[in-house]
Write a protein that holds these residues in place. Structure first.
Motif, PDB file in Angstrom:
ATOM      1  N   ALA A  49       1.471  41.242  34.015  1.00  0.00           N
ATOM      2  CA  ALA A  49       1.427  40.651  35.381  1.00  0.00           C
ATOM      3  C   ALA A  49       0.394  38.993  34.740  1.00  0.00           C
ATOM      4  CB  ALA A  49       1.317  41.159  36.386  1.00  0.00           C
ATOM      5  N   GLY A 145       3.778  41.335  41.280  1.00  0.00           N
ATOM      6  CA  GLY A 145       3.638  43.156  40.803  1.00  0.00           C
ATOM      7  C   GLY A 145       3.824  44.355  41.578  1.00  0.00           C
ATOM      8  N   ILE A 160      -3.059  41.687  32.487  1.00  0.00           N
ATOM      9  CA  ILE A 160      -2.942  40.175  33.400  1.00  0.00           C
ATOM     10  C   ILE A 160      -3.679  39.695  33.221  1.00  0.00           C
ATOM     11  CG2 ILE A 160      -3.742  39.996  35.708  1.00  0.00           C
ATOM     12  CD1 ILE A 160      -2.391  42.316  36.369  1.00  0.00           C
ATOM     13  N   LYS A 182      -1.386  42.124  42.221  1.00  0.00           N
ATOM     14  CA  LYS A 182      -0.684  42.039  41.249  1.00  0.00           C
ATOM     15  C   LYS A 182      -1.134  43.764  40.384  1.00  0.00           C
ATOM     16  CE  LYS A 182      -0.553  36.346  39.934  1.00  0.00           C
ATOM     17  NZ  LYS A 182       1.098  36.997  40.260  1.00  0.00           N
TER      18      LYS A 182
END
Length: 408
Positions: A49, A145, A160, A182
């Motif tokens: 993500a 996410g 991330i 996220k």
């Protein structure tokens, strides 16, 4: 009712008409996935993500694992030219019949449950991956996410890339809100590798709540660039004098870090041999020279800043022309402001997409001087191509749809 005579293009048109305003319900999506037997995999799973760099991080992961002899599935979005780009098995796209078969399976199982386009194709990707004995599966998050369709799968390592301002109408208007969304991919007692250097408090808080083990850049792992090489420092390995990559070093380093945190051991010779060859279409992609023509899918201010720095490294002696196509829900002014001191002439137009910025919106956003607005991205590019000198640079950037429309 399923029409067995549907071609892939007919299926995709059908899916594009699905309810885009449906309230996200991962419980129902999981129910369908359970019926399709695609909730659990024996494969090791990475979920990626972030605001920018997801695609390049996924590409680096995929290629290094493939070069190391592993069987790898990759689900990524959006595509540039062909829907089949979104799902790859061992680096190859699948044929239309495979996709049609998976769509038919979903249609049989979902019954009256409403799905969005992205939910439908995520299920399709999982069905297709299930047909192969894959060592690794890489899932690129579509948006956010927490409520993304990919989040029905429990990953072994979550990644991330960064936290920037984008999709504010869905994810929130500040970095704390966006980071919270996220961080929804974090899993209990699992590692999350973080490439963001300025981590919002919400991300740390969610990691603590979920008992996720964060591995942070510049704290747990490091990289640094020299003139013509770079170094990567990780608890499991130290790699010096690496060749400069074609994708952003931040994403290359993040992919490497994630691989080593997964416990996989990759031959250093493979890394040194291949890491500089890996590239992704549409990411500062030089497609011709004299004049330079570069295409890039930068569509938010952070990505535009990366573009500025890349252009600065090139030391162009002529003029820089920007051919831009962008969607109206993007921070158009923020993008322009990052590049306004580098671009000499702007050439822009609406796109053939319902979300496109209109001529009026473009007129209000772009500089009054040195901006030309056309009816189509083709017309804009054709015009600048006729006047650009060999020492100039033509930068085609903005939405994925701009690149696809111009080059398809």
């Amino acid at each position: 009712m399923i029409n067995k005579n549907y071609s892939l293009s007919m299926w995709l048109k059908k899916l594009e008409r699905l309810n885009t305003k449906k309230t996200v319900n991962l419980t129902k999506l999981k129910w369908i996935a359970q019926k399709l037997d695609v909730l659990h995999f024996k494969s090791f799973i990475f979920t990626v993500a972030g605001t920018n760099g997801k695609g390049t991080t996924c590409k680096m992961l995929e290629q290094l694992l493939l070069y190391s002899g592993y069987q790898v599935g990759l689900y990524t979005s959006p595509h540039l030219f062909d829907y089949k780009e979104r799902i790859r098995v061992n680096g190859l796209v699948l044929n239309a019949e495979d996709h049609i078969s998976s769509f038919q399976n979903i249609e049989l199982i979902r019954q009256s449950i409403s799905l969005t386009y992205f939910e439908f194709i995520t299920l399709s990707a999982l069905i297709l991956f299930k047909r192969y004995l894959l060592d690794f599966i890489i899932l690129e998050v579509g948006l956010g996410g927490r409520l993304d369709a990919t989040n029905i799968i429990n990953s072994d390592v979550s990644i991330i890339t960064n936290i920037g301002i984008d999709h504010v109408n869905v994810l929130g208007k500040d970095r704390e809100s966006i980071a919270r969304e996220k961080s929804g991919i974090f899993r209990e007692n699992k590692i999350a590798v973080i490439g963001e250097t300025n981590i919002p408090n919400s991300m740390n808080k969610i990691a603590l709540e979920k008992k996720t083990i964060l591995k942070k850049i510049n704290i747990d792992w490091f990289w640094n660039k020299k003139d013509n090489y770079w170094n990567f420092i990780h608890p499991n390995v130290q790699l010096y004098n690496l060749p400069i990559t074609q994708i952003p070093l931040s994403n290359a380093a993040l992919a490497l870090s994630s691989i080593y945190y997964s416990g996989i051991q990759i031959d250093q010779n493979i890394i040194r041999k291949y890491i500089a060859t890996i590239q992704l279409p549409g990411r500062f992609e030089i497609i011709s020279v004299s004049p330079y023509v570069i295409r890039d899918v930068a569509h938010n201010p952070d990505a535009a800043l990366y573009l500025f720095n890349k252009l600065d490294e090139m030391h162009i002696t002529g003029k820089i022309h920007a051919v831009v196509g962008i969607l109206q829900d993007k921070d158009i002014l923020g993008i322009i402001n990052q590049l306004k001191n580098k671009i000499d002439y702007w050439w822009t137009s609406p796109l053939k997409n319902i979300r496109t910025a209109t001529k009026i919106q473009l007129k209000h956003a772009f500089p009054i001087h040195n901006t030309s607005i056309f009816n189509s991205i083709h017309e804009a590019y054709k015009t600048v191509s006729m006047i650009a000198k060999k020492e100039d640079l033509i930068l085609i950037f903005g939405s994925f749809f701009a690149i696809s429309e111009l080059f398809s």
